[in-house]
Design a protein around this motif. Sequence first.
Motif, PDB file in Angstrom:
ATOM      1  N   THR A  76       0.835  -1.208   0.000  1.00  3.21           N
ATOM      2  CA  THR A  76       0.000   0.000   0.000  1.00  3.21           C
ATOM      3  C   THR A  76       0.859   1.242   0.000  1.00  3.21           C
ATOM      4  OG1 THR A  76      -0.120   0.048   2.411  1.00  3.21           O
ATOM      5  CG2 THR A  76      -1.885  -1.122   1.259  1.00  3.21           C
ATOM      6  N   PRO A  77       0.359   2.312  -0.572  1.00  2.00           N
ATOM      7  CA  PRO A  77       1.060   3.593  -0.480  1.00  2.00           C
ATOM      8  C   PRO A  77       0.713   4.259   0.850  1.00  2.00           C
ATOM      9  CG  PRO A  77      -0.931   3.874  -1.742  1.00  2.00           C
ATOM     10  CD  PRO A  77      -0.872   2.410  -1.374  1.00  2.00           C
ATOM     11  N   PHE A 112      -9.760  -0.963  -6.929  1.00  2.00           N
ATOM     12  CA  PHE A 112      -8.427  -0.769  -6.352  1.00  2.00           C
ATOM     13  C   PHE A 112      -7.827   0.573  -6.783  1.00  2.00           C
ATOM     14  CE2 PHE A 112      -8.419  -5.552  -5.973  1.00  2.00           C
ATOM     15  CZ  PHE A 112      -8.463  -5.548  -4.588  1.00  2.00           C
ATOM     16  N   THR A 113      -8.119   0.992  -8.008  1.00  2.00           N
ATOM     17  CA  THR A 113      -7.649   2.310  -8.436  1.00  2.00           C
ATOM     18  C   THR A 113      -8.250   3.400  -7.560  1.00  2.00           C
ATOM     19  OG1 THR A 113      -7.375   1.553 -10.722  1.00  2.00           O
ATOM     20  CG2 THR A 113      -7.576   3.924 -10.365  1.00  2.00           C
ATOM     21  N   GLU A 161       0.288  -3.503  -9.170  1.00  2.00           N
ATOM     22  CA  GLU A 161       1.242  -4.399  -8.528  1.00  2.00           C
ATOM     23  C   GLU A 161       1.018  -4.503  -7.017  1.00  2.00           C
ATOM     24  OE1 GLU A 161       3.098  -0.294  -8.970  1.00  2.00           O
ATOM     25  OE2 GLU A 161       1.993  -1.719 -10.241  1.00  2.00           O
ATOM     26  N   MET A 162       0.023  -3.789  -6.497  1.00  2.00           N
ATOM     27  CA  MET A 162      -0.214  -3.795  -5.053  1.00  2.00           C
ATOM     28  C   MET A 162      -1.325  -4.753  -4.634  1.00  2.00           C
ATOM     29  SD  MET A 162       0.134   0.257  -4.110  1.00  2.00           S
ATOM     30  CE  MET A 162       1.699   1.111  -4.246  1.00  2.00           C
ATOM     31  N   TRP A 163      -1.879  -5.493  -5.563  1.00  2.00           N
ATOM     32  CA  TRP A 163      -2.927  -6.450  -5.217  1.00  2.00           C
ATOM     33  C   TRP A 163      -2.857  -7.649  -6.149  1.00  2.00           C
ATOM     34  CZ3 TRP A 163      -6.318  -7.233  -9.288  1.00  2.00           C
ATOM     35  CH2 TRP A 163      -6.389  -6.197 -10.249  1.00  2.00           C
ATOM     36  N   THR A 164      -3.442  -8.744  -5.699  1.00  2.00           N
ATOM     37  CA  THR A 164      -3.426  -9.974  -6.482  1.00  2.00           C
ATOM     38  C   THR A 164      -4.756 -10.690  -6.314  1.00  2.00           C
ATOM     39  OG1 THR A 164      -2.231 -12.033  -6.904  1.00  2.00           O
ATOM     40  CG2 THR A 164      -2.465 -11.378  -4.591  1.00  2.00           C
ATOM     41  N   ARG A 165      -5.122 -11.432  -7.333  1.00  2.00           N
ATOM     42  CA  ARG A 165      -6.357 -12.228  -7.266  1.00  2.00           C
ATOM     43  C   ARG A 165      -6.000 -13.588  -6.688  1.00  2.00           C
ATOM     44  NH1 ARG A 165      -9.901 -15.695 -10.009  1.00  2.00           N
ATOM     45  NH2 ARG A 165     -12.075 -14.952 -10.094  1.00  2.00           N
ATOM     46  N   LEU A 219     -13.008   1.905   2.331  1.00  2.00           N
ATOM     47  CA  LEU A 219     -11.903   1.527   1.452  1.00  2.00           C
ATOM     48  C   LEU A 219     -11.516   2.713   0.565  1.00  2.00           C
ATOM     49  CD1 LEU A 219      -9.966  -0.543   0.252  1.00  2.00           C
ATOM     50  CD2 LEU A 219     -11.814  -1.278  -1.291  1.00  2.00           C
ATOM     51  N   ALA A 220     -12.500   3.504   0.146  1.00  2.00           N
ATOM     52  CA  ALA A 220     -12.228   4.655  -0.721  1.00  2.00           C
ATOM     53  C   ALA A 220     -13.406   5.616  -0.638  1.00  2.00           C
ATOM     54  CB  ALA A 220     -11.990   4.209  -2.156  1.00  2.00           C
TER      55      ALA A 220
END
Length: 978
Positions: A275-276, A298-299, A306-310, A430-431
Amino acid sequence: MCADTPDYKDTLNLPETDFPMRAGLPKREPEWLARWAEIGVYDRLREKQGRTPFILHDGPPYANGHLHIGHALNKILKDMVVRSQQMMGRDARYVPGWDCHGLPIEWKIEEQYRKKGRNKDDVPIVDFRQECRKFAEGWVDIQREEFKRLGVTGNWADPYLTMNFHAEAVIAEEFMKFLMNGTLYQGSKPVMWSPVEETALAEAEVEYHDKESFTIWVKFRVASGPSNTATDADTSDLVGASVVIWTTTPWTIPSNKAVVYGADYAYGLYEVTDTPEECWAKPGDRFILADKLAADVFTRARLSDEMWTRVRDVPARELAGLSLVHPLAGAEGSNGEWDEPRDFRAADFVTDEEGTGFVHCAPSHGMEEYELYRDLGMLPQVITYNVMDDGSFRADLPFFGGKRILKPNGKEGDANKAVIDKLAEVGGLLARGKIKHSYPHSWRSKAPVIYRNTPQWFAAIDREVGDGQDRYGTTIRQRALTSIDKLVEWTPKTGRNRLYSMIENRPDWVLSRQRAWGVPLTCFVKKDALPTDADFLLRDPAVNARIAVAFEAEGADAWYKAGAKERFLGDAVNPDDYEQVTDILDVWFDSGSTHAFVLRDRPDGAEDGIADLYLEGTDQHRGWFHSSMLQACGTKGRAPYRGVLTHGFTLDEKGIKMSKSIGNTIVPEEVVKQYGADILRLWVAQTDYTADQRIGPEILKGVADSYRRLRNTMRFLLGNLAGYSPDEQVAPGDMPELERWVLHRLAELDERVRTGYGAYDFQGVFQALFTFATVELSAFYFDIRKDALYCDAADSLERRAARTVLDILFHRLTTWLAPVLVFTMEEVWLERFPGDDSSVHLVDIPDTPADWRDDALAAKWAGIRQARRVVTAALEVQRRDKVIGASLEAAPVVHVADADVLKALKSVDFADICITSDVVLTGDPSPNEAFRMPEVEGMGVVFEKADGEKCQRCWKILPDVGTHKHAGVCRRCDMALG
């Protein structure tokens, strides 16, 4: 002219008329209005016997302000319909009306109270209603005069008002029909609610504007528990993950009771790996999202790819076994408000086009969620009452008590921010962001509305109506859809589709409003009974009858007077067992009921209670057309109209919506003061009303120019009919061909006018008449016949035939144009037929003999006119080059290749038609120097000057001038001089 040549000017039959070219409409129009009132034109038209009625039922404008340009367009269109139908032989009645109840008037009175430091709630309701009535009466009088100034005819002395006692009685009776036929019910469901106005609104009272809203992505944590045993799948890795929802109404989160998903969408489990700074997610967090929307979510959360994966698929069968935790559950100070697990299930209204693939459900604030849980029988578990009438949270709601969704002025309140801040504090966000989108606003206050669950009264449009009027269906919706397709003619046709789709998809009708100025819902409910109980509503014909009698005598105020409940219930019903409903009816029910107290009850209404036409703007597909359809289908089983005409909106010259803030409004009163009402009426006639219309200073200048050209045509007729006597008449069979061609054109136009007026095609009618008057008459027929009218002997056949045709033209043009130019055609008519009882508006369009039509003659003259155009163009070249000053100086040689055309030209006086002194017609090939027009093949014109002397009376140049008894004239003029 030689010194010894007499001046023959006084021997000419020159036009004589006092009809001025300068109309002076702003000053003179009120004089004609006064005259029509004095001689009773409208009432005298009603006295004509044996006519088929035509009823245009007036959609009531609201009595609370001066007229705008849309009002003018609407009322002028209605007037042109009524007048044209009357002049085509119908008994065209028009009863103007006004909508008098409702919130805008209440607001004005409340505003007056506030200025005086008074509180509305301290004023007895009957006194308050009386002030509302007085306010409406004042504006009715003002608007009536403004409408009359536009030249609108009608029964102005006896209009209909929704606040008249009889009207209020009938509105109550129409409501009680819903009470008695089983379609009325009380329900608690989300309705559009105005926190500013503190009342429910119907779709017709809502308009959509862009609004900037908060948008948030909220985490609902997956909990372990018994619900996970609902599937054989191993969902242990989902426990602790979060289902993410997206909403543009953060204030609804405290009322959340569930989350739903789409059974057919692909979902996945995603994990945050990095995470940033300043991010609400942290490494290791897991989220369940629709695969199609995950990257966007996620955006929004500021996480790059590159900060998340399925991690894996999450099929719908696994989702079905999960239970969720509200993000505020367990928060310190929440007092357990949100601790119960949230319901989690599939729903068909979920979309994967935007958001997260999950929808948070607050059934108290969303219709789709409400209907889902209603059908599941779970409403008692999911309905909340967190939002008060003024849009504030209930005082005891943890964290948010008293916070407002909107301020009293309609601006953003503090509720959304408070919810967002609390969610951020407890880790539930989350956002977040903002979005600009189309959002419902009250058309009165212009403030945003919300969906809010409140007890309201509804008309069920899918419940069988127990009234036995089942010819067109057993439910209101069925009857309405059948009426739209089989009973109503739509102008334009697109109106059918618009109303059909609205009624096909609409919910039940919200009838109740929490206000004071209107007709009350005249019903009683049994104390301690539930709305679902059979005896919840009192259905007693005797009670209904007492209410109707009282309203007829005292108006709807009778409902609010002391002892009203006991008075209406009478001795047969114990007043202690019932409560009196105090809500008022949706004002659209008032106007939707007008067919009953106007069309049905008035002697100048319709025998069957059905109008031939309703005519309003396109917004009334969800307004008056809509409410009238629903109301009538609930009480009389069908639509109250046979035809519906809709017009567009009025824009400025650039196509921009008019706005006082922009400064681009056009006020009818100002147009009338500058130009006169006839110019405004002509603007309406020239526009395509089925689309949006434009108006502005330059457009009005163009309209005024068209008016001047028409006025010039009428002035020519008047001048050349001076002293005309029926003894001069020439039978059509004895007329020259040119006059018979005019009669043919009149026969064609009569059909065009009648068909056009019948189809409400005013633009088509006017364009046909304008072209005829300015091109075929002024620039062709009048131009040619000036010579015979001015110079022929008074009793010559050609002059008498021309005057006969001018008389025929006069009667047709004045009556054809009278529905549009009501003042000018009256002026023209009275110029010729003065008299105390004379009026063009008391006569019909004359019948046109069928034998005037002569298609063969018309075809012949089409060729002659085309040949004339070539000659005229050739002479214009000579005039431009200053070879000649006038066409009478010419005697052109016309070469015609087509033998039939040449024969036609030789059969008439082609020199007269070309306004030359002579013409030579030949079938010889055109020489190279001949003038030609590319679009006219086989014809060439060689210019030659006329041979002879100029006649000092008619100005033709002829060889015989000076050889007759009277000096300096030609043979024709010598004979005319005697």
